[in-house]
Scaffold this motif. Structure first.
Motif, short mmCIF file in Angstrom:
data_model
loop_
_atom_site.label_atom_id
_atom_site.label_comp_id
_atom_site.label_asym_id
_atom_site.label_seq_id
_atom_site.Cartn_x
_atom_site.Cartn_y
_atom_site.Cartn_z
N ASP A 58 67.47 28.16 45.05
CA ASP A 58 66.13 28.48 44.54
C ASP A 58 65.97 27.85 43.17
OD1 ASP A 58 64.93 31.01 46.21
OD2 ASP A 58 67.11 31.14 46.08
N PRO A 60 64.62 27.73 39.43
CA PRO A 60 64.26 28.85 38.56
C PRO A 60 62.74 29.05 38.44
CG PRO A 60 65.78 27.35 37.44
CD PRO A 60 65.41 26.72 38.74
N THR A 61 62.00 27.94 38.38
CA THR A 61 60.55 28.01 38.26
C THR A 61 59.94 26.84 39.02
OG1 THR A 61 60.38 26.61 36.30
CG2 THR A 61 60.71 28.99 35.93
N TRP A 62 58.64 26.93 39.28
CA TRP A 62 57.95 25.81 39.93
C TRP A 62 57.97 24.57 39.03
CZ3 TRP A 62 56.75 24.49 44.61
CH2 TRP A 62 55.90 23.39 44.80
N ALA A 63 57.87 24.79 37.73
CA ALA A 63 57.90 23.66 36.80
C ALA A 63 59.24 22.93 36.86
CB ALA A 63 57.63 24.15 35.38
N ASP A 64 60.34 23.68 36.95
CA ASP A 64 61.65 23.05 37.08
C ASP A 64 61.72 22.22 38.36
OD1 ASP A 64 62.78 24.10 34.72
OD2 ASP A 64 63.25 25.98 35.74
N TYR A 65 61.22 22.77 39.44
CA TYR A 65 61.23 22.05 40.72
C TYR A 65 60.36 20.79 40.62
CZ TYR A 65 60.26 20.67 45.46
OH TYR A 65 60.12 19.93 46.59
N SER A 66 59.15 20.92 40.08
CA SER A 66 58.24 19.79 39.98
C SER A 66 58.81 18.67 39.13
CB SER A 66 56.90 20.24 39.39
OG SER A 66 56.26 21.13 40.24
N TYR A 72 67.22 20.13 43.44
CA TYR A 72 67.29 21.32 44.28
C TYR A 72 67.26 20.99 45.77
CZ TYR A 72 66.11 23.07 39.71
OH TYR A 72 66.12 23.32 38.37
N ASP A 94 64.41 33.58 47.73
CA ASP A 94 63.01 33.57 48.16
C ASP A 94 62.78 32.48 49.21
OD1 ASP A 94 60.29 33.89 48.42
OD2 ASP A 94 59.83 33.52 46.31
N ARG A 97 59.32 30.97 49.94
CA ARG A 97 58.80 30.00 48.97
C ARG A 97 59.59 28.69 48.99
NH1 ARG A 97 57.96 31.02 42.49
NH2 ARG A 97 56.68 29.19 42.15
N TRP A 98 60.92 28.77 49.16
CA TRP A 98 61.75 27.60 48.92
C TRP A 98 62.46 27.01 50.13
CZ3 TRP A 98 60.19 25.45 44.82
CH2 TRP A 98 59.83 26.20 43.69
#
Length: 143
Positions: A58, A60-66, A72, A94, A97-98
């Motif tokens: 997962d 940590p945040t959507w910003a980290d993923y983006s 990830y 989650d 979501r992921w």
């Protein structure tokens, strides 16, 4: 056996003490949300080289993923054979979501019609499956 008020009080104290310590032994400040076992399965009906991306942790945040989605989403480049699926298990907090797996045929199209399939389950329950001639995407959300 007779229980005197003193023995009854001592027994209550022991029981309460055991309950209090057993609760703190399993719940710590570092415990996060419960993890779910996600199983990704990719298969084919003809031998084929493929690229498989899957979500292993997962973000940590959507910003980290983006900012860095491949951090990830590892990629496995493999040669798939019929009857020998690629299977990977990940533990996600989650999965709604992921959780995601995608398979894409490597190289130019071949003369032989091939079907690539993906299947995804969470905690032993299938949540998505897909197939296609050049690729497939399994996810619980729309990407």
């Amino acid at each position: 056996m007779t229980i005197s008020p003193r023995n009854g009080l001592a027994g209550c104290v022991l029981v309460l003490g055991a309950l209090c310590t057993s609760g703190t032994a399993t719940a710590g400040a570092d415990d996060g949300p419960p993890l779910h076992q996600v199983t990704y399965t990719v298969s084919t009906d003809h031998p084929l080289g493929v690229g498989i991306y899957y979500r292993d942790v997962d973000p940590p945040t959507w910003a980290d993923y983006s900012h860095d989605p491949y951090r990830y989403s590892p990629r496995d480049d493999i040669h798939l054979e019929p009857g020998a699926p690629w299977v990977h298990q990940a533990m996600l907090a989650d999965p709604g979501r992921w959780a995601m797996v995608t398979v894409t045929a490597a190289g130019p199209p071949t003369e032989v019609a091939t079907t690539l399939r993906c299947q995804m389950s969470v905690d032993g329950v299938e949540v998505d499956h897909a197939e296609g001639p050049r690729g497939a995407l399994c996810s619980m959300r729309n990407w």
